[in-house]
Design an enzyme around this catalytic site. Structure first.
Site, PDB file in Angstrom:
ATOM      1  N   HIS A 157      43.273  34.764  22.929  1.00  0.00           N
ATOM      2  CA  HIS A 157      41.902  34.631  23.302  1.00  0.00           C
ATOM      3  C   HIS A 157      42.010  34.453  24.820  1.00  0.00           C
ATOM      4  O   HIS A 157      40.869  33.971  25.161  1.00  0.00           O
ATOM      5  CB  HIS A 157      41.205  33.383  22.685  1.00  0.00           C
ATOM      6  CG  HIS A 157      41.362  33.342  21.317  1.00  0.00           C
ATOM      7  ND1 HIS A 157      40.666  33.756  20.595  1.00  0.00           N
ATOM      8  CD2 HIS A 157      42.178  32.880  20.465  1.00  0.00           C
ATOM      9  CE1 HIS A 157      40.705  33.755  19.207  1.00  0.00           C
ATOM     10  NE2 HIS A 157      42.182  32.868  19.276  1.00  0.00           N
ATOM     11  N   SER A 279      40.044  49.334  50.243  1.00  0.00           N
ATOM     12  CA  SER A 279      38.862  49.529  50.087  1.00  0.00           C
ATOM     13  C   SER A 279      38.330  50.134  51.370  1.00  0.00           C
ATOM     14  O   SER A 279      38.992  49.878  52.535  1.00  0.00           O
ATOM     15  CB  SER A 279      38.246  48.136  49.619  1.00  0.00           C
ATOM     16  OG  SER A 279      36.884  48.220  50.348  1.00  0.00           O
TER      17      SER A 279
END
Ligand code: ARG
Length: 430
Positions: A157, A279
């Site tokens: 999980h 970026s």
């Protein structure tokens, strides 16, 4: 476009309709054009063996087919919209070079079995590549599992659950990719059947030498019934996409792990610099774009499967709808193969951040160990579980990741990874 080969007098050709019929079909045919040529050679040999072509005609045709293959590879011959499709381009070229012998090449065959056999050869090649690429991934994973082991959190999980190890992580992906090798190989055997000689889908009034074409093209068996050959179109493409897709599902989960593990929050892994990009605006960024595109690649395989599944709502026999299966399977398989090709090097060179891995292990992650130790000493597991839950934060006292891992002796787990067994299975897969 040159006159379609099926053109008879008295039917007007409407260019808009022709364009709709053809679409990008002829350009897609580039993908398997060399296979189409190879199958044409086998067909010519078959026709010669039953006396439909003279030896002189057959050798002229085979020579010209070789020249065409060479010209196509070198760019001297361009398969483009001047032809209706790749199949008719072959006949046009042979006719241009050889006259009547060229006009004989289509005896006893149809574009319906021509496209089947060319696609089948292409699919076989794709699966062979998929097998090799999954094998390369598995080899790297086995190698890394063998040579390095650091404790790391095992998550369920996405919550830290128990102590795990980088070697167990790598061995896990190794076994999964071995499964994928087997799936690709089994699928290859499943589709390894020659449809050439089934003509339009109902056979022909000639004793075609289908045994010869089957052998010459390297098929494992003949696809016997002509109707079955047509029923396989799309169905075999789906099987190939499923095989490639099963590897790409593993790539997707692997890529998901890496994209998480490289975040500042996890910081468990650094990727080789070439696999990251900067970026355009944020000078501080190194983004895991390659990993994200690896993760995205399954979408193209799934899209192709969906498209083909939708197309297959058809009666038996050739239907033109089937033409659309071609673009889907080419795109899906190519995207899948391109992704698989990058994975071995990426995995070979990624680096674990030992300090961060160590820091990510919290004491509560030993609670399961503690409960099972008690249970092994005779305490009913449910009581041991409750006691360990209450003491979860202190369960780690005095424990180390190394001890926890050394005690993980259940077969396949950290202390008994059975890498040799995995390697042997991979070897057996040939
Ligand atoms: N481009 C066609 C296809 O992919 C080739 C077969 C054409 N056959 C026909 N009967 N129109 O299906």
């Amino acid at each position: 476009m040159t006159q379609p080969i099926w053109q008879k007098s008295g039917i007007r050709i409407d260019t808009r309709i022709m364009r709709f019929l053809a679409g990008d079909d002829v350009l897609l045919d580039r993908e398997f054009f060399l296979h189409d040529i190879a199958a044409s050679k086998a067909h010519v040999e078959g026709l010669a063996s039953i006396g439909v072509l003279s030896e002189a005609e057959a050798s002229g045709l085979k020579r010209e087919l070789d020249v065409l293959a060479r010209d196509f590879r070198s760019g001297a011959f361009v398969l483009d919209e001047t032809f209706e499709d790749g199949h008719s381009a072959i006949e046009a070229r042979l006719t241009e070079r050889l006259g009547d012998a060229g006009r004989k090449v289509h005896t006893g065959r149809s574009r319906n079995d021509q496209v089947l056999v060319a696609t089948r050869l292409w699919l076989k090649e794709g699966l062979t590549l998929a097998t090799a690429r999954c094998r390369a991934v598995a080899e790297v994973c086995l190698d890394r599992a063998r040579h390095e082991s650091l404790p790391m959190p095992g998550y369920t999980h996405l919550q830290r659950a128990v102590v795990s190890s980088t070697s167990m992580w790598f061995a896990g992906f190794a076994e999964s990719f071995i499964d994928d090798v087997q799936r690709a190989r089994d699928t290859l055997m499943w589709i390894d059947a020659n449809p050439l000689g089934t003509a339009a889908g109902y056979g022909v009034n000639l004793k075609l030498d289908r045994e010869h074409t089957t052998r010459a093209l390297g098929f494992g068996r003949m696809q016997i019934n002509p109707i079955a050959a047509q029923l396989a179109r799309g169905k075999f493409e789906l099987a190939v996409l499923e095989a490639v897709g099963s590897a790409l599902l593993d790539v997707r989960r692997l890529a998901w792990d890496l994209s998480l593990f490289t975040t500042g929050e996890f910081n468990l892994v650094s990727l080789p610099a070439e696999y990251t990009t900067g970026s355009s605006i944020m000078p501080n960024k190194r983004n895991p774009d390659v990993v994200e595109l690896l993760r995205a690649s399954y979408a193209s395989v799934a899209a192709a499967r969906t498209e083909i599944e939708q197309l297959l709502s058809l009666p038996s026999g050739y239907q033109r709808d089937l033409q659309i299966t071609k673009g889907g399977v080419f795109r899906g398989v190519q995207r899948g193969l391109a992704a698989l090709e990058l994975v071995p090097d990426l995995l070979a060179r990624l680096q674990w951040n030992e300090a961060a891995l160590h820091a990510a292990i919290e004491p509560a992650m030993y609670a399961t160990d503690a409960a099972i130790e008690q249970a092994a000493a005779g305490v009913p597991f449910r009581d041991a579980y409750r006691a360990a839950a209450e003491a979860a934060q202190v369960a780690g006292q005095g424990r180390t990741p190394a001890q926890s891992l050394a005690a993980r002796t259940s077969p396949g787990a950290h202390a008994d990874l059975r890498l040799d067994e995995l390697q042997a299975r991979l070897q057996r897969l040939g």
